[in-house]
Design a protein around this motif. Sequence first.
Motif, PDB file in Angstrom:
ATOM      1  N   GLY A 194     -60.868  23.826 -42.086  1.00 21.51           N
ATOM      2  CA  GLY A 194     -59.523  23.251 -42.223  1.00 21.51           C
ATOM      3  C   GLY A 194     -59.280  22.162 -41.190  1.00 21.51           C
ATOM      4  O   GLY A 194     -60.139  21.310 -40.940  1.00 21.51           O
ATOM      5  N   ASP A 195     -58.082  22.209 -40.566  1.00 19.10           N
ATOM      6  CA  ASP A 195     -57.753  21.171 -39.578  1.00 19.10           C
ATOM      7  C   ASP A 195     -58.225  21.530 -38.166  1.00 19.10           C
ATOM      8  O   ASP A 195     -58.056  20.743 -37.229  1.00 19.10           O
ATOM      9  CB  ASP A 195     -56.231  20.887 -39.577  1.00 19.10           C
ATOM     10  CG  ASP A 195     -55.413  22.136 -39.230  1.00 19.10           C
ATOM     11  OD1 ASP A 195     -56.000  23.156 -38.826  1.00 19.10           O
ATOM     12  OD2 ASP A 195     -54.159  22.084 -39.378  1.00 19.10           O
ATOM     13  N   LEU A 202     -56.972  23.542 -36.136  1.00 18.28           N
ATOM     14  CA  LEU A 202     -55.879  23.775 -35.181  1.00 18.28           C
ATOM     15  C   LEU A 202     -55.510  25.259 -35.066  1.00 18.28           C
ATOM     16  O   LEU A 202     -54.511  25.616 -34.433  1.00 18.28           O
ATOM     17  CB  LEU A 202     -54.654  22.940 -35.559  1.00 18.28           C
ATOM     18  CG  LEU A 202     -54.927  21.426 -35.601  1.00 18.28           C
ATOM     19  CD1 LEU A 202     -53.655  20.644 -35.918  1.00 18.28           C
ATOM     20  CD2 LEU A 202     -55.533  20.932 -34.273  1.00 18.28           C
ATOM     21  N   PHE A 233     -65.451  18.526 -40.577  1.00 19.25           N
ATOM     22  CA  PHE A 233     -64.353  19.341 -41.100  1.00 19.25           C
ATOM     23  C   PHE A 233     -64.734  19.828 -42.498  1.00 19.25           C
ATOM     24  O   PHE A 233     -65.133  19.027 -43.346  1.00 19.25           O
ATOM     25  CB  PHE A 233     -63.055  18.528 -41.137  1.00 19.25           C
ATOM     26  CG  PHE A 233     -62.514  18.280 -39.754  1.00 19.25           C
ATOM     27  CD1 PHE A 233     -61.733  19.226 -39.104  1.00 19.25           C
ATOM     28  CD2 PHE A 233     -62.810  17.089 -39.079  1.00 19.25           C
ATOM     29  CE1 PHE A 233     -61.253  19.016 -37.814  1.00 19.25           C
ATOM     30  CE2 PHE A 233     -62.325  16.867 -37.794  1.00 19.25           C
ATOM     31  CZ  PHE A 233     -61.550  17.826 -37.160  1.00 19.25           C
ATOM     32  N   ASP A 293     -61.176  25.109 -45.695  1.00 18.35           N
ATOM     33  CA  ASP A 293     -60.634  26.175 -44.853  1.00 18.35           C
ATOM     34  C   ASP A 293     -60.996  27.564 -45.401  1.00 18.35           C
ATOM     35  O   ASP A 293     -61.227  27.730 -46.607  1.00 18.35           O
ATOM     36  CB  ASP A 293     -59.096  26.030 -44.773  1.00 18.35           C
ATOM     37  CG  ASP A 293     -58.537  26.637 -43.499  1.00 18.35           C
ATOM     38  OD1 ASP A 293     -59.315  27.227 -42.724  1.00 18.35           O
ATOM     39  OD2 ASP A 293     -57.322  26.510 -43.269  1.00 18.35           O
ATOM     40  N   ARG A 334     -53.540  31.869 -38.506  1.00 18.27           N
ATOM     41  CA  ARG A 334     -53.327  30.629 -37.751  1.00 18.27           C
ATOM     42  C   ARG A 334     -53.461  30.829 -36.241  1.00 18.27           C
ATOM     43  O   ARG A 334     -54.044  30.014 -35.547  1.00 18.27           O
ATOM     44  CB  ARG A 334     -51.921  30.108 -38.087  1.00 18.27           C
ATOM     45  CG  ARG A 334     -51.682  28.668 -37.755  1.00 18.27           C
ATOM     46  CD  ARG A 334     -52.511  27.735 -38.614  1.00 18.27           C
ATOM     47  NE  ARG A 334     -52.262  26.341 -38.279  1.00 18.27           N
ATOM     48  CZ  ARG A 334     -53.018  25.329 -38.658  1.00 18.27           C
ATOM     49  NH1 ARG A 334     -54.086  25.528 -39.406  1.00 18.27           N
ATOM     50  NH2 ARG A 334     -52.728  24.104 -38.316  1.00 18.27           N
TER      51      ARG A 334
END
Length: 335
Positions: free
Chosen positions: A207-208, A210, A268, A271, A277
């Motif tokens: 994913g990102d 983060l 990247f 996800d 998260r």
Amino acid sequence: MKLLVTGGAGFIGSNFVRYFLREHPEDEVVNLDALTYAGNLENLSDIEGDPRYTFVHGSITDRDLVFDLVKDVDAIVNFAAESHVDRSILDADAFVKTNVLGTLVLLDAALAHGKKRFHHVSTDEVFGSLGPDDPAFDENTPYAPRNPYSASKAASDHLVRAYFHTHGLPITISNCSNNYGPYHFPEKMIPLFISNLKEGKTVPVYGDGLQIRDWIYVEDHCSGVDAVLQKGKIGETYTLGDDNEVKNLDLTKTMIGLLGLSEDRIEFVKDRPGHDRRYATNSSKAREELGWEAKTTLEEGLRLTIDWYEDHKEWSDRCKSGAYKEYYEKNYGSK
Ligand code: NAD
Ligand code: DAU
């Protein structure tokens, strides 16, 4: 004390067996491990000849075997589990069998043999996913698992606690954050990324990148489990962690920097479904009640880990090729 450690051929279990024998020279360890893909007896080759150590090949779901072993020990520390979230997304069957039903077999055996002391090693993932401003997980955080792995661990925690309340079994539980360090199977993020970077490959950031994890050096988790085993209050849960919240992308960049490489090695990728998260842990209860705290900073631990993988390239290569399975054949005969 004679201790039954389950899953002692895995990442944390093998570190714990070594730690426990070193810290308790008078004690003995029986290691019951099914040697799944994650079980590697090479992790413990240095203590193979220690008369205080015995390995038993078998599953915690095998009622006859478990009842037989539990009869002769003073306490049980249950590490055995299917532990990789990505695998649980592909197929959850083994997760329920080992993590839930296997734990039940151990609890029944502990109960049947005079209520043996039982410590259950669990995870912070049972509490689900935090928002950016939520307080860290602690012993009062409600359970909210969101993937099949964490759901199976949550179920096992509930069973362990139920055996305390219903049957008076002397249990404790520890819920720890993300571990890293020596003997970490190279499918999890940190060892996979170190080995990919060393091999000139890219690293797959989901994913990102983060998402936040709270990292603890494995030796510190081992000392925490030992502290709960020796000093924990019966029936209680302890959160173990090290206040090391880091975004996956930042951690990846730190590892790349420590290896002197370029950030263009970051790739990247799609996800993880249901990806939690943020995890964060508050270990103040363990600090106050047990006098335990993690000692290794993330910077020191990452350096130690990278050095260890540099010195044990063959170990990592043998994990990736599957050659580590030959160790069992050579030393214990064919399965
Ligand atoms: P791992 O996957 O490296 O090792 C698991 C071990 O259990 C292996 O040796 C495997 O052969 C054994 N095993 C699997 N099924 C078995 C069965 N049916 N009977 C007997 N042995 C069996 O896992 P790990 O990362 O070392 O995790 C150990 C424990 O710690 C697990 O209970 C996990 O939920 C918990 N935990 C892990 C972390 C982490 O960051 N890795 C964090 C908190 C808690
Ligand atoms: O929090 C404790 C848990 O930590 C334990 O209960 C689990 O047994 C253990 O596997 C670990 O779970 P995670 O899912 O957090 O660990 P993993 O190493 O698989 O992933 C760490 C983070 O990195 C997570 O946000 C997913 C991400 N990731 C992982 C891999 C394997 C990537 O971005 N790329 C990857 O290739």
